[in-house]
Design an enzyme around this catalytic site. Structure first.
Site, PDB file in Angstrom:
ATOM      1  N   THR A 292      -5.370 -52.172  63.144  1.00 55.90           N
ATOM      2  CA  THR A 292      -4.414 -51.083  62.973  1.00 55.90           C
ATOM      3  C   THR A 292      -4.174 -50.459  64.340  1.00 55.90           C
ATOM      4  OG1 THR A 292      -5.171 -50.668  60.736  1.00 55.90           O
ATOM      5  CG2 THR A 292      -3.943 -48.901  61.788  1.00 55.90           C
ATOM      6  N   PHE A 294      -2.822 -47.248  66.398  1.00 57.38           N
ATOM      7  CA  PHE A 294      -2.616 -45.808  66.235  1.00 57.38           C
ATOM      8  C   PHE A 294      -1.843 -45.274  67.444  1.00 57.38           C
ATOM      9  CE2 PHE A 294      -6.247 -46.803  63.682  1.00 57.38           C
ATOM     10  CZ  PHE A 294      -6.197 -45.926  62.604  1.00 57.38           C
TER      11      PHE A 294
END
Ligand code: PEP
Ligand code: MN
Length: 696
Positions: A292, A294
């Site tokens: 992921t 960010f």
């Protein structure tokens, strides 16, 4: 070194064998020295950053880094350290040094910001949520003192920063398994905050439960909706009902409070540890590796030091007319600016109109980037620069394969590609009109196709070596092959897991276990892997782990198999059938290309003729002929053509001379013990020697 340590290492002055305790003390002493030296190296990194800042010189000098790494690899060899080990260590050391220098530059460029001692970071969720772990990773690495503020949703994160309750906010923007996070894209459009950083975190989804609970006893799972998407395959195989939570840490907290062994959750190992829960099964995500990314926001934009590699994110919309997006993108192409992301989102309330989110490499402090942004502003209906920030990833230093092949040996002045010279004076005639195939032809696409797989490149001016054993036989054998292949400059690892043997009684390969071994070795040595697939039903599963799929000679006209690999996104190595004409080979490639997969390359491996002196007759003419007819890369497999190892080097030189884009070589740590094709497999030493001579 202490006298005690030298006693342990010098055998001559120590008649008795050293005790385990003494050896351990010696190791401790060595480790301490390593740490002290790393500390000293860091000090030197800061000094050099100061000098570079003064002289306005670049943060990184890639050529110098490559030269130094090569020198260290050679030095390491003389000390008994293999090149991969040395490379890994120095990647870490250089990565640390670059980050340290970058931080120094950035602190200087944003000097007014250094007042606050404790930075306050807002994230969505409670402690243990992925946003929290990402923030920890980001700010701890920068050596900051941080306090954390959990917020109920993404909007609240932005508000906390806007209202001054936090200095920074961290928001997930995309996941490699489930894609972009739409809500965050939409929020970014409306906030006045600036992007000031990025962070990528590995997502290791696990099934967790109460201490001592088992997977079988679970009836309910607490999950975040994104994680349900990311592990949909696993969830479809177990019979549980799902309850949704706004973050994985909250799900874990509720799980802990419930004390119910029939309840589980999907979350990270870290979160399980934080709440003192048990991991019942690891790796439950659809993709074995998922990440992921960010973004970090702050009230003030960051000033980027020109010497620091950076990214700029922006959002824009173009006029609703044909070619508007292409014209906008050309602005970046014309100025040599690389785009690392382009994502479209519908404009709320305006059906069928799109906003484009774009990440580019560079920042407006650089003239050509500012110029591109000015030009984009002129052709856009709307544009908003979201911010510029240092690129998180530090690109590792790499040594070119030809330099690796030469390392530790005297360079020989070999004749390079004669084909390159030849083509200037002896242009081939235009290819005949392609009949029955189209996508593979030069008529359809004139420029060469170049295939990039991880660090390896097939096509163009590159000469790429694929090396490895005929069959995957054991973990030990593959790891040793990967080590040797990497060390001598091969950039792709081969190994057959499913073997198409002439006799059904011969070794048929280790199957999926073999592929797992290949994938592990590829990961460890940072080499893409290629393996052959025999059955259409195996293609999808093999494509999860193999970086390149091989279609063997015996399957060149297995049209169901060709169509199936055409549906994957992995490059395909199509070997010429032993009784196939060049025309048949081109037609076979069309079966793959027409299914959508445009990454195909040919492999000439010899054909059946009346000649019996060699295993197959290597048709070297096929190389220039295929290059003339098709834009797809062509490599040669001298091993299966030769059938015997002494012939492999001369056929390899000939392949390079005639302009092949690479070769595939079989070798084995102990060829006499090989379960298949031992006689044609080189000894590791022979491979090293061949590589030195060939890549010079
Ligand atoms: C191989 O490369 O493993 C192989 C079996 O080769 P071919 O299909 O060319 O016989
Ligand atoms: Mn073989």
């Amino acid at each position: 070194m202490t006298s005690e340590n030298s006693e342990v290492t010098s055998k001559t002055s120590e008649p008795k064998e050293a005790s385990v305790e003494q050896i351990r003390q010696s190791i401790n002493g060595i480790d301490e020295q390593i740490l002290e030296l790393l500390g000293k190296r860091r000090e030197a990194s800061v000094s050099i950053a100061q000098t570079k800042e003064k002289n306005k010189s670049a943060l990184r000098d890639r050529q110098r880094e490559e030269d130094l790494l090569l020198y260290r690899i050679e030095k390491g060899k003389s000390l008994g350290l293999d090149s991969h080990f040395v490379t890994r260590i120095f990647h870490e050391v250089i990565d640390d040094s670059v980050r340290l220098q970058r931080q120094y530059f950035q602190t200087q460029a944003n000097a007014t910001d250094v007042g606050r001692v404790v930075k306050r970071v807002a994230f969505q969720g409670i402690e243990g949520a992925y946003g929290y772990l990402a923030a920890q990773q980001h700010f701890a690495r920068e050596g900051d003192n941080v306090s954390y503020l959990g917020c109920s949703n993404y909007q609240a994160v932005l508000e906390a920063v806007e209202k001054g309750k936090a200095d920074f906010g961290i928001l997930p923007i995309e996941n490699t398994a489930s894609g972009g996070i739409n809500e965050v894209y939409d929020l970014l459009l409306h906030t006045q905050l600036s992007l000031v950083g990025e962070e990528t975190c590995k997502v290791d989804l696990c099934l967790i439960g109460q201490k001592g609970a088992s997977k079988e006893s679970l009836k309910t799972l607490f999950c975040h909706p994104d994680m349900v998407m990311q592990c949909s395959k696993f969830l479809s195989d177990i019979d549980v009902s799902l309850e949704y939570f706004s973050d994985a840490a909250l799900a874990s907290k509720r799980l802990k409070e419930s004390k119910d062994p029939a309840v589980g959750a999907i979350t990270s190992k870290e979160t399980a540890r934080l709440f003192d829960l048990d991991v019942l099964q690891e790796n439950v995500g659809n993709q074995k590796e998922s990440y992921t990314r960010f973004l970090i926001v702050a009230r003030k934009p960051l000033t980027i030091n020109r010497q620091v590699p950076s990214k700029t994110s922006l959002v824009f919309s173009t006029a609703q007319e044909p070619g508007a997006l292409v014209r906008a993108l050309h602005i970046f192409e014309d100025r040599g600016i690389n785009l690392s992301k382009l994502e479209s989102r519908p404009i709320l309330e305006n059906p069928w109109e799109e906003m484009f989110y774009l990440d580019l490499e560079g920042n407006p402090e650089q003239e050509h980037v500012q110029d591109a942004l000015d030009e984009l502003t002129r052709v856009s209906r709307f544009i908003k620069i979201l911010g510029s920030y240092p690129t998180e990833r530090v690109a590792p230093t790499s040594v070119k394969p030809e330099n690796l092949a030469q390392s530790g040996a005297d360079a020989k002045s070999g004749e390079k590609s004669l084909a390159a010279k030849e083509s200037k004076t002896n242009k081939p005639p235009l290819p005949k009109k392609a009949k029955g195939y189209k996508l593979a032809s030069r008529e359809y696409k004139n420029e060469d196709t170049i295939i990039r797989v991880k660090g390896a490149v097939l096509g163009g001016d590159n000469f790429t070596v694929i090396a490895g054993p005929c069959s995957v036989e054991s973990e030990e054998q593959i790891f040793e092959c990967a080590r040797v292949a990497k060390e001598c400059g091969a950039t792709i690892l081969r190994g057959g897991c499913f073997k198409p043997r002439t006799s059904p009684y011969s070794f048929q390969g280790l199957g999926w276990d073999g592929l797992d071994i290949m994938a592990e070795a590829g990961k460890m040595y940072d080499l893409p892997i290629v393996t052959e697939v025999l059955a259409p039903d195996d293609v999808e599963r093999a494509a999860e782990k193999a970086d390149i799929i091989q279609i063997g000679a015996r399957n060149m006209q297995n049209f169901t198999l060709l169509s199936e690999v055409g549906k994957t996104r992995r490059p395909i190595m199509l070997k010429r059938g032993m009784s196939a004409s060049i025309d048949d080979l081109l037609h076979a490639s069309e079966y793959i290309l027409s299914q959508g997969n445009q990454q195909v390359f040919f492999c000439e491996r010899g054909i059946r003729t009346f000649e019996t002196a060699t295993r197959n007759t290597l048709d070297l003419s096929a190389v220039p002929v295929l290059k003339q007819m098709s834009h797809l890369p062509v490599i040669v497999d001298p091993s299966h053509a030769a059938g015997t190892r002494w012939l492999v080097p001369p056929l390899s030189f000939a392949s390079r001379a005639i302009g092949a884009h690479g070769i595939m070589i079989e070798f084995h740590p102990e060829p006499e013990k090989a379960l298949s094709d031992g006689p044609q497999s080189l000894y590791p030493e022979q491979l090293k020697e061949l590589m030195r001579d060939l890549m010079g």
